[in-house]
Design an enzyme around this catalytic site. Structure first.
Site, PDB file in Angstrom:
ATOM      1  N   CYS A 115      15.279  70.558  83.023  1.00  0.00           N
ATOM      2  CA  CYS A 115      15.010  71.477  81.902  1.00  0.00           C
ATOM      3  C   CYS A 115      13.517  71.663  81.660  1.00  0.00           C
ATOM      4  CB  CYS A 115      15.678  70.958  80.637  1.00  0.00           C
ATOM      5  SG  CYS A 115      17.445  70.747  80.834  1.00  0.00           S
ATOM      6  N   HIS A 271      12.209  71.531  73.924  1.00  0.00           N
ATOM      7  CA  HIS A 271      13.376  71.975  74.698  1.00  0.00           C
ATOM      8  C   HIS A 271      14.612  71.865  73.813  1.00  0.00           C
ATOM      9  CE1 HIS A 271      16.590  72.340  77.433  1.00  0.00           C
ATOM     10  NE2 HIS A 271      16.871  71.047  77.473  1.00  0.00           N
ATOM     11  N   ASN A 302      22.036  74.958  75.020  1.00  0.00           N
ATOM     12  CA  ASN A 302      21.008  74.424  75.913  1.00  0.00           C
ATOM     13  C   ASN A 302      20.910  75.335  77.138  1.00  0.00           C
ATOM     14  OD1 ASN A 302      19.558  73.046  77.851  1.00  0.00           O
ATOM     15  ND2 ASN A 302      20.493  71.058  77.451  1.00  0.00           N
TER      16      ASN A 302
HETATM   17  O1  UT7 Z   1      18.860  69.157  78.483  1.00  0.00           O
HETATM   18  C1  UT7 Z   1      18.869  67.968  79.228  1.00  0.00           C
HETATM   19  C2  UT7 Z   1      18.976  66.826  78.361  1.00  0.00           C
HETATM   20  N1  UT7 Z   1      20.263  66.754  77.706  1.00  0.00           N
HETATM   21  C3  UT7 Z   1      20.363  66.086  76.600  1.00  0.00           C
HETATM   22  O2  UT7 Z   1      19.352  65.617  76.130  1.00  0.00           O
HETATM   23  C4  UT7 Z   1      21.707  65.862  75.981  1.00  0.00           C
HETATM   24  C5  UT7 Z   1      21.723  64.495  75.362  1.00  0.00           C
HETATM   25  N2  UT7 Z   1      23.009  64.056  74.807  1.00  0.00           N
HETATM   26  C6  UT7 Z   1      23.633  64.671  73.782  1.00  0.00           C
HETATM   27  O3  UT7 Z   1      23.237  65.708  73.289  1.00  0.00           O
HETATM   28  C7  UT7 Z   1      24.814  63.968  73.171  1.00  0.00           C
HETATM   29  O4  UT7 Z   1      24.893  62.653  73.691  1.00  0.00           O
HETATM   30  C8  UT7 Z   1      26.177  64.691  73.412  1.00  0.00           C
HETATM   31  C9  UT7 Z   1      26.225  65.969  72.595  1.00  0.00           C
HETATM   32  C10 UT7 Z   1      26.342  65.008  74.884  1.00  0.00           C
HETATM   33  C11 UT7 Z   1      27.325  63.810  72.963  1.00  0.00           C
HETATM   34  O5  UT7 Z   1      27.159  63.500  71.579  1.00  0.00           O
HETATM   35  P1  UT7 Z   1      27.281  61.983  71.059  1.00  0.00           P
HETATM   36  O6  UT7 Z   1      27.150  62.024  69.605  1.00  0.00           O
HETATM   37  O7  UT7 Z   1      26.286  61.188  71.847  1.00  0.00           O
HETATM   38  O8  UT7 Z   1      28.765  61.623  71.406  1.00  0.00           O
HETATM   39  P2  UT7 Z   1      29.359  60.463  72.347  1.00  0.00           P
HETATM   40  O9  UT7 Z   1      29.225  60.848  73.763  1.00  0.00           O
HETATM   41  O10 UT7 Z   1      28.824  59.140  71.892  1.00  0.00           O
HETATM   42  O11 UT7 Z   1      30.902  60.528  71.915  1.00  0.00           O
HETATM   43  C12 UT7 Z   1      31.354  60.193  70.587  1.00  0.00           C
HETATM   44  C13 UT7 Z   1      32.812  60.562  70.493  1.00  0.00           C
HETATM   45  C14 UT7 Z   1      33.666  60.019  71.651  1.00  0.00           C
HETATM   46  O12 UT7 Z   1      34.943  59.708  71.147  1.00  0.00           O
HETATM   47  P3  UT7 Z   1      35.345  58.189  70.825  1.00  0.00           P
HETATM   48  O13 UT7 Z   1      35.189  57.445  72.110  1.00  0.00           O
HETATM   49  O14 UT7 Z   1      34.384  57.730  69.759  1.00  0.00           O
HETATM   50  O15 UT7 Z   1      36.755  58.310  70.339  1.00  0.00           O
HETATM   51  C15 UT7 Z   1      33.773  61.205  72.569  1.00  0.00           C
HETATM   52  O16 UT7 Z   1      34.927  61.162  73.373  1.00  0.00           O
HETATM   53  O17 UT7 Z   1      32.965  61.976  70.521  1.00  0.00           O
HETATM   54  C16 UT7 Z   1      33.867  62.330  71.568  1.00  0.00           C
HETATM   55  N3  UT7 Z   1      33.459  63.625  72.090  1.00  0.00           N
HETATM   56  C17 UT7 Z   1      33.912  64.786  71.602  1.00  0.00           C
HETATM   57  N4  UT7 Z   1      34.791  65.055  70.616  1.00  0.00           N
HETATM   58  C18 UT7 Z   1      35.053  66.350  70.364  1.00  0.00           C
HETATM   59  C19 UT7 Z   1      32.558  63.869  73.085  1.00  0.00           C
HETATM   60  N5  UT7 Z   1      32.455  65.198  73.258  1.00  0.00           N
HETATM   61  C20 UT7 Z   1      33.282  65.775  72.351  1.00  0.00           C
HETATM   62  C21 UT7 Z   1      33.578  67.124  72.041  1.00  0.00           C
HETATM   63  N6  UT7 Z   1      34.463  67.365  71.039  1.00  0.00           N
HETATM   64  N7  UT7 Z   1      33.016  68.166  72.675  1.00  0.00           N
END
Ligand code: UT7
Length: 345
Positions: A115, A271, A302
């Site tokens: 990115c 970004h 993004n």
């Molecule tokens: O551009 C390049 C760089 N990219 C980035 O910097 C992205 C960095 N990461 C992020 O933006 C975030 O980590 C995400 C948006 C990808 C994920 O958000 P998070 O708050 O870190 O969620 P997580 O992965 O810790 O997941 C928390 C919960 C999980 O459920 P359980 O295990 O707690 O029951 C996931 O399965 O949220 C669940 N989950 C979702 N639920 C509904 C993950 N994605 C989704 C979704 N809808 N789309």
């Protein structure tokens, strides 16, 4: 220190596909909700390419818009660098844009820096212009492009990644300026994080195992899927973008006899990876929310290498002469920053 030439942006342009992908659409594709997406990412809509569009067509449209804004004929461009991660073939996207613009032999190439590709592109053009000026006394114009079609590589069965991404392109004409000078650039990569954010290799499975060989087609071309360990990437993204802003200030101070501090920065375009990341970067730099650009992540998701030049079009000359910084982070982990003055016009 002798008076040095001022190099900056003469004009900016962008292209966003008209097709809008909303959170309501995504609710029908994967197990997610508008509430989760807005709370955890800030994203409400993204733009997605239609079959007739491509990263080359988006980049060409953004480049034309930037040239028109700058009032510069394409024939005066001597160098193109394109930050792009989703042009998975050759010849380079930059060479194809060169041809679309009808520019004869010049230096045109792509930069793969996740990115952060646009920042790396600007840095290369900026350094090249300084070198030309020092060696020949001549100035010229360059075209920096940031473009990506992350819908091409998003796995729309993986809710943890597919809700994040959109498509788009942005471009800037770089050259000698009276206002809006670039003051310093800084880039770096950390390959040790390669397994946290990458593209699948389509041919890494036995050819006869077509089930395992997952890809999708756009305009008849196969694309592999993007994989990301989101929470781990999140932590490094925030840390890197804050430290890169400090690093670009340090770099400027090495080259200047009137030093600046991080607290002198009036506006930052980070970004657009996630609204929580953007907010955390602003807080880490002691900026108020209105000093940090965030409309892009809400409206376009993004867009990878395109997110900063897309923002330029909205932010152009909003704060004439202000000290501003752009900072990016992505696969590689490649990151970097640009320190500049906002243009007056
Ligand atoms: O551009 C390049 C760089 N990219 C980035 O910097 C992205 C960095 N990461 C992020 O933006 C975030 O980590 C995400 C948006 C990808 C994920 O958000 P998070 O708050 O870190 O969620 P997580 O992965 O810790 O997941 C928390 C919960 C999980 O459920 P359980 O295990 O707690 O029951 C996931 O399965 O949220 C669940 N989950 C979702 N639920 C509904 C993950 N994605 C989704 C979704 N809808 N789309």
């Amino acid at each position: 220190m002798p008076e040095r030439i001022k190099i900056g942006y003469l004009g900016v342009g962008r292209y966003l596909p008209s097709n809008v992908l909303t959170n309501a659409h995504l609710e029908k594709m994967v197990d997610t909700s508008d509430e989760w997406i807005v709370q955890r990412t800030g994203i409400r809509t993204r733009r997605i390419m239609s079959p007739g569009e491509s990263v080359v067509s988006m980049a060409t449209a953004a480049a034309r818009a930037a040239l028109e804004h700058a009032g510069i004929e394409a024939s005066r461009i001597s160098c193109i660098r394109a930050g792009v991660n989703t042009h998975l073939r050759f010849p380079s996207l930059a060479a194809l844009v060169q041809e679309e613009l009808g520019i004869p032999a010049i230096s045109a190439s792509d930069i793969s820096a996740g990115c952060s590709g646009f920042i790396f592109s600007v840095e290369e053009i900026y350094n090249r212009m300084f070198t030309d000026w020092i060696l020949t006394g001549q100035t010229s114009y360059g075209l920096a492009i940031g473009v990506d079609g992350l819908s091409l590589v998003a796995d729309y069965s993986d809710r943890s990644t597919c809700v994040l991404f959109g498509d788009g392109a942005g471009a800037a004409v770089v050259g000698p300026v009276e206002s809006g000078e670039i003051l310093a650039t800084y880039t770096r990569s950390e390959g040790r994080y390669a397994d946290l954010l990458y593209l699948d290799e389509i041919l890494s499975v036995p050819l006869e195992d077509t089930e395992a060989m997952r890809f999708k087609l756009h305009n008849g071309i196969p694309y592999p899927f993007l994989r990301m360990a989101g929470p781990k990437v999140f932590v490094v993204a925030v840390r890197s973008m804050i430290s890169d802003i400090k690093a670009v200030i340090d770099r400027y101070n090495q080259l200047s006899d009137s030093p600046l501090n991080v607290s002198d920065i009036e506006y930052v375009i980070p970004h657009q990876a996630n609204l929580r990341i953007v907010t955390a970067v602003g807080e880490g730099l002691n900026l108020t929310p209105d000093q940090v650009y965030s409309d892009g992540i809400v409206n376009y998701g993004n867009t990878s290498a395109a997110s900063i030049p897309i923002a330029y079009v909205e932010q152009w000359a909003r704060r004439p002469g202000a000290l501003e910084a752009d900072v990016a982070f992505g696969a590689g982990f490649a990151s970097g920053a640009i320190l500049r003055r906002a243009p007056n016009r």
